[in-house]
Design a protein around this motif. Sequence first.
Motif, PDB file in Angstrom:
ATOM      1  N   THR A  72       1.524  -6.187 -13.276  1.00  0.00           N
ATOM      2  CA  THR A  72       0.217  -5.543 -13.286  1.00  0.00           C
ATOM      3  C   THR A  72      -0.670  -6.404 -12.899  1.00  0.00           C
ATOM      4  O   THR A  72      -1.133  -7.055 -13.179  1.00  0.00           O
ATOM      5  CB  THR A  72       0.514  -4.527 -14.205  1.00  0.00           C
ATOM      6  OG1 THR A  72       1.684  -4.060 -14.149  1.00  0.00           O
ATOM      7  CG2 THR A  72      -0.539  -2.986 -14.139  1.00  0.00           C
ATOM      8  N   ARG A  80      -4.866  -0.271 -13.080  1.00  0.00           N
ATOM      9  CA  ARG A  80      -4.736   1.030 -12.989  1.00  0.00           C
ATOM     10  C   ARG A  80      -5.795   1.616 -12.546  1.00  0.00           C
ATOM     11  O   ARG A  80      -6.928   1.935 -13.052  1.00  0.00           O
ATOM     12  CB  ARG A  80      -4.280   1.604 -14.449  1.00  0.00           C
ATOM     13  CG  ARG A  80      -2.481   0.633 -15.004  1.00  0.00           C
ATOM     14  CD  ARG A  80      -2.732   1.551 -16.389  1.00  0.00           C
ATOM     15  NE  ARG A  80      -0.973   1.262 -16.161  1.00  0.00           N
ATOM     16  CZ  ARG A  80      -0.337  -0.162 -16.690  1.00  0.00           C
ATOM     17  NH1 ARG A  80      -1.350  -0.666 -17.424  1.00  0.00           N
ATOM     18  NH2 ARG A  80       0.275  -0.423 -16.972  1.00  0.00           N
ATOM     19  N   TYR A 134      -0.156   8.127  -4.944  1.00  0.00           N
ATOM     20  CA  TYR A 134      -1.282   7.253  -5.257  1.00  0.00           C
ATOM     21  C   TYR A 134      -0.669   6.180  -4.100  1.00  0.00           C
ATOM     22  O   TYR A 134       0.509   5.840  -3.809  1.00  0.00           O
ATOM     23  CB  TYR A 134      -1.069   6.705  -6.236  1.00  0.00           C
ATOM     24  CG  TYR A 134      -2.719   7.180  -7.494  1.00  0.00           C
ATOM     25  CD1 TYR A 134      -3.309   6.873  -7.755  1.00  0.00           C
ATOM     26  CD2 TYR A 134      -1.431   7.444  -8.338  1.00  0.00           C
ATOM     27  CE1 TYR A 134      -3.872   7.941  -8.405  1.00  0.00           C
ATOM     28  CE2 TYR A 134      -2.005   8.122  -9.495  1.00  0.00           C
ATOM     29  CZ  TYR A 134      -3.448   8.304  -9.820  1.00  0.00           C
ATOM     30  OH  TYR A 134      -3.848   9.461 -10.246  1.00  0.00           O
ATOM     31  N   ILE A 167      -2.059   3.943  -0.525  1.00  0.00           N
ATOM     32  CA  ILE A 167      -3.114   2.176  -0.294  1.00  0.00           C
ATOM     33  C   ILE A 167      -3.580   2.549   1.415  1.00  0.00           C
ATOM     34  O   ILE A 167      -2.348   2.609   1.935  1.00  0.00           O
ATOM     35  CB  ILE A 167      -2.445   0.933   0.078  1.00  0.00           C
ATOM     36  CG1 ILE A 167      -2.474   0.896  -1.376  1.00  0.00           C
ATOM     37  CG2 ILE A 167      -3.847   0.401   0.019  1.00  0.00           C
ATOM     38  CD1 ILE A 167      -2.007  -0.831  -2.337  1.00  0.00           C
ATOM     39  N   SER A 216      -3.285  -5.055   1.591  1.00  0.00           N
ATOM     40  CA  SER A 216      -2.467  -3.760   1.600  1.00  0.00           C
ATOM     41  C   SER A 216      -1.613  -4.136   1.285  1.00  0.00           C
ATOM     42  O   SER A 216      -0.778  -3.929   1.686  1.00  0.00           O
ATOM     43  CB  SER A 216      -2.597  -2.791   3.124  1.00  0.00           C
ATOM     44  OG  SER A 216      -2.967  -3.406   3.814  1.00  0.00           O
ATOM     45  N   PHE A 239      -0.883  -6.021  -2.330  1.00  0.00           N
ATOM     46  CA  PHE A 239      -1.068  -5.542  -3.590  1.00  0.00           C
ATOM     47  C   PHE A 239      -0.403  -3.876  -2.988  1.00  0.00           C
ATOM     48  O   PHE A 239      -0.231  -3.887  -1.755  1.00  0.00           O
ATOM     49  CB  PHE A 239      -2.530  -5.127  -3.792  1.00  0.00           C
ATOM     50  CG  PHE A 239      -3.004  -6.219  -3.989  1.00  0.00           C
ATOM     51  CD1 PHE A 239      -2.714  -7.380  -6.101  1.00  0.00           C
ATOM     52  CD2 PHE A 239      -3.973  -6.913  -3.712  1.00  0.00           C
ATOM     53  CE1 PHE A 239      -3.290  -7.836  -5.736  1.00  0.00           C
ATOM     54  CE2 PHE A 239      -4.593  -8.043  -3.544  1.00  0.00           C
ATOM     55  CZ  PHE A 239      -4.536  -9.253  -5.101  1.00  0.00           C
ATOM     56  N   ASP A 240       0.368  -3.647  -4.313  1.00  0.00           N
ATOM     57  CA  ASP A 240       0.552  -2.320  -3.599  1.00  0.00           C
ATOM     58  C   ASP A 240       0.698  -1.624  -4.831  1.00  0.00           C
ATOM     59  O   ASP A 240       0.024  -1.994  -5.738  1.00  0.00           O
ATOM     60  CB  ASP A 240       2.417  -2.441  -4.019  1.00  0.00           C
ATOM     61  CG  ASP A 240       3.284  -1.393  -3.316  1.00  0.00           C
ATOM     62  OD1 ASP A 240       2.531  -0.219  -2.904  1.00  0.00           O
ATOM     63  OD2 ASP A 240       4.649  -1.501  -3.154  1.00  0.00           O
ATOM     64  N   VAL A 241       0.474  -0.302  -4.869  1.00  0.00           N
ATOM     65  CA  VAL A 241       0.337   0.619  -5.094  1.00  0.00           C
ATOM     66  C   VAL A 241       1.811   2.030  -6.199  1.00  0.00           C
ATOM     67  O   VAL A 241       2.352   2.600  -4.861  1.00  0.00           O
ATOM     68  CB  VAL A 241      -1.103   2.000  -5.491  1.00  0.00           C
ATOM     69  CG1 VAL A 241      -0.547   2.253  -4.156  1.00  0.00           C
ATOM     70  CG2 VAL A 241      -1.597   2.225  -6.269  1.00  0.00           C
ATOM     71  N   ILE A 273      -1.286  -0.700  -9.595  1.00  0.00           N
ATOM     72  CA  ILE A 273      -1.548  -1.529  -8.689  1.00  0.00           C
ATOM     73  C   ILE A 273      -1.163  -3.141  -9.294  1.00  0.00           C
ATOM     74  O   ILE A 273      -1.028  -3.108 -10.245  1.00  0.00           O
ATOM     75  CB  ILE A 273      -2.899  -2.230  -8.531  1.00  0.00           C
ATOM     76  CG1 ILE A 273      -3.658  -0.889  -8.017  1.00  0.00           C
ATOM     77  CG2 ILE A 273      -3.057  -3.219  -7.728  1.00  0.00           C
ATOM     78  CD1 ILE A 273      -4.910  -1.246  -7.706  1.00  0.00           C
ATOM     79  N   THR A 274       0.575  -3.466  -8.301  1.00  0.00           N
ATOM     80  CA  THR A 274       0.778  -4.908  -8.883  1.00  0.00           C
ATOM     81  C   THR A 274       0.618  -5.497  -7.803  1.00  0.00           C
ATOM     82  O   THR A 274      -0.086  -5.609  -6.387  1.00  0.00           O
ATOM     83  CB  THR A 274       2.401  -4.449  -8.883  1.00  0.00           C
ATOM     84  OG1 THR A 274       2.787  -4.276  -7.413  1.00  0.00           O
ATOM     85  CG2 THR A 274       2.304  -3.828 -10.246  1.00  0.00           C
ATOM     86  N   LEU A 324      -8.799  -2.611  -1.580  1.00  0.00           N
ATOM     87  CA  LEU A 324      -8.234  -1.860  -1.657  1.00  0.00           C
ATOM     88  C   LEU A 324      -9.060  -0.396  -1.423  1.00  0.00           C
ATOM     89  O   LEU A 324     -10.017   0.019  -1.878  1.00  0.00           O
ATOM     90  CB  LEU A 324      -7.040  -1.965  -2.326  1.00  0.00           C
ATOM     91  CG  LEU A 324      -5.999  -3.319  -2.511  1.00  0.00           C
ATOM     92  CD1 LEU A 324      -5.244  -3.112  -3.765  1.00  0.00           C
ATOM     93  CD2 LEU A 324      -5.796  -3.593  -1.238  1.00  0.00           C
ATOM     94  N   ILE A 350      -8.167   3.138  -2.152  1.00  0.00           N
ATOM     95  CA  ILE A 350      -6.583   4.123  -2.482  1.00  0.00           C
ATOM     96  C   ILE A 350      -6.733   5.412  -3.131  1.00  0.00           C
ATOM     97  O   ILE A 350      -7.672   5.767  -3.203  1.00  0.00           O
ATOM     98  CB  ILE A 350      -6.282   3.145  -4.050  1.00  0.00           C
ATOM     99  CG1 ILE A 350      -5.622   2.143  -3.987  1.00  0.00           C
ATOM    100  CG2 ILE A 350      -6.003   4.017  -4.371  1.00  0.00           C
ATOM    101  CD1 ILE A 350      -5.811   1.066  -4.971  1.00  0.00           C
TER     102      ILE A 350
END
Length: 791
Positions: free
Chosen positions: A286, A289, A305, A307, A313, A316-318, A329-330, A345, A347
Amino acid sequence: MRHLKNYPGQGLYIYYMVLLDLTNGVFGSSSQLIRELDDKSLNKQLLHNRLKRSWVWNQFFVLEEYTGTDPLYVGKLHSDMDEGDGSIKYILTGDGAGTMFTIDDTTGDIHAIQRLDREERAQYTLRAQALDRRTNRPMEPESEFIIKIQDINDNEPKFLDGPYTASVPEMSPVGTSIIQVSAADADDPTYGSSARVVYSILQGQPYFSVDSKTGIIRTALTNMDREAREYYEVIIQAKDMGGQLGGLAGTTTVNITLSDVNDNPPRFPQKHYQMNVLESSPVNSTVGRVLAMDLDEGENAEMKYTILDGDGSDMFDVSTDPTYQVGVITVKKPLDFESKKSYTLKIEGSNPHIEVRFFNLGPFRDTTTVHISVEDVDEPPVFESSHYFVEVSENVDIGTTIQIVSARDPDATNNSIRYSIDRNSDPGRYFYVDITTGALMTARPLDREEVSWHNITILAMEMNNPAQVGSVPVTIRILDVNDNAPVFTKFFETFMCENAKTGQLIQTVSAVDQDDPPEGQHIYYSLAPEAANNPNFTLRDNQDNTAWILARKSGFKQSEQSMFYIPILIADNGQPMLSSTGTLTIQVCSCDEDGDIMSCSAEPYTLPISLSRGALIAILACIFVLLVLILLILSMRRQRKQPYTIDEEDNVHENIVRYDDEGGGEEDTEAFDIATLWSSREAHVGKSRQDMQPEIESLSRYVPQTCAMDNNVHSYMLAKLYEADTDVCAPPFDSLQTYMFEGEGSVAQSLSSLQSFSTDSEQSYDYLNDWGPRFKKLAEMYGAKDNNASL
């Protein structure tokens, strides 16, 4: 009050007291009842008894809830045979006779003696009879009549299901039905208006209204917003008598909740977020947030949520946390500070459940920008390959480089790397890695038959930060060479009968070869050269790694020769071909006619000449004398021998203590006893030297005493170190030390300056490059002219 005696009928006359106060009763007003009774046509019908009466003659009516002190008059029974002289006796039986109702046996007057409640019992059925007072004989047949309890408004309406709970969606239009309430009145609904209920709202206006007849509650205002007010308490009244003055009333409470609809779009409280993440963060860890606020609740507040854009992009991923509806967000891919230090990012947070009627409120989504900074961390060295696979022959020389591994510091500082072997992965110390070049070399002879695979781990350590260590697995396969001759699988010994026939199979022999040639095992058998012309036995190679030993003749005699030893030559198919000689032992035995062995030992030898008893005694006496003489001689020698002792003052040993190596602590006090040089008998081959323990350790005890010197200095030194370790007769020469391996147990720890790094010093820490003069001196000690000379 008027008596009904003007309308005689058959049997008893029933007199009814008309209540002038009653209105809207069964018979209407008293004047109406009198008019009905005075009607000539009705009188005619009563006299002729031909048509159905319009009223029931055998019923009495009495009001409920009488609270007076005197008995309540109900009515009167009278027989047309009663002359008024008291000769007629009236008797009352049936429901409530004697308890609720009484009758005057002379006059026939009926009274109620208990309070009557129509809600408990609406009517009573009784029977009346006129008897002759003197004889108790019935004067007329028994007559049945009914006393009905007439209702009064003594019960208020009651809401049996209250209090009520209901809900209605917020923003509902005016007139939306919410719930229906109902009140019950225990009074008689067929008599008057005592049970006619009317509903009204006492509390809850102007938000709600109630239908006066049905009790249905509806919304009275539009745009009621749950986010402004969610709970309402409404009080509803039910009143009988049609709501007229004097009617009785009851109330109930209706708790109304406005249920949520999705009428509020999400909003991010921040338009910009700043987050930091370590470049060493693993995938799926993580970063931070984000939260889009939504005033709605339940599924209307659920968020999704995504991106939308940004250079991060791909990295990272959400995802949405369903419990708290936050965007998590990870890390999607491994990060590298040296490659890229920051990402951006964009979002979006949106509602997945949207009601069509609220589309005009605008888009149910919002966006925010997230800036992510990658923080640098000191990373361990990274090898060029994630795994190394090496194949090497088992006859390779000590010090041969079999693989070069390479690692680098992924950080911008690019620190220098030092290599070593994880000794837990190489407990036999078969290999050595060059500390600076990463050259992996053999340090002991390799034997495929002993260990065919080696799995070692090579470590790479940063010089400036020894805590940063990288590792790589190295799998080493030892290739086979033909270095083992085949041998018998066991010691072969067999027995044969004296009557063995020519060509008879005596024994099948087999051998085994520890080598593993690529084309497979194939062993050849033949008689050894010295037994090639053996007249007794011959050998047949079966070409299946076995051989037969056959008798060449017949007629063996145990008395002539009881044992035969057949040398057999065993050879393999390797390059070069290796062979060994095995011996087959054959013992001749005497057998019966069926071939069963009877005896395998030779006949006992008997002396041809028999000795007398005196001769035997003389021989024994001579032997005894010889034994006594031998014991005397041994005893005299033991007495003349002086024990070798050394005076304590003479027991002085020279000790040579090594001070040229670092570390070791108390282990440095190990000394070499010079007394071991006084006599070569003190040296034992195979005993390891205790005075010499170099940090490059565990060289194979199988390395030959003389090792060929190649152009590799490391190979030369490894071979010489092996000789020094295994030669216990050599004096305690100085030993080669590497400061990479510090000793254990030193209280003062290391005195080396190699780890005292300073940026402003001109000192060279690449100390292995300074070993050239040392190697040259050592080579000269061993008779070489330079470092590249060979012994």
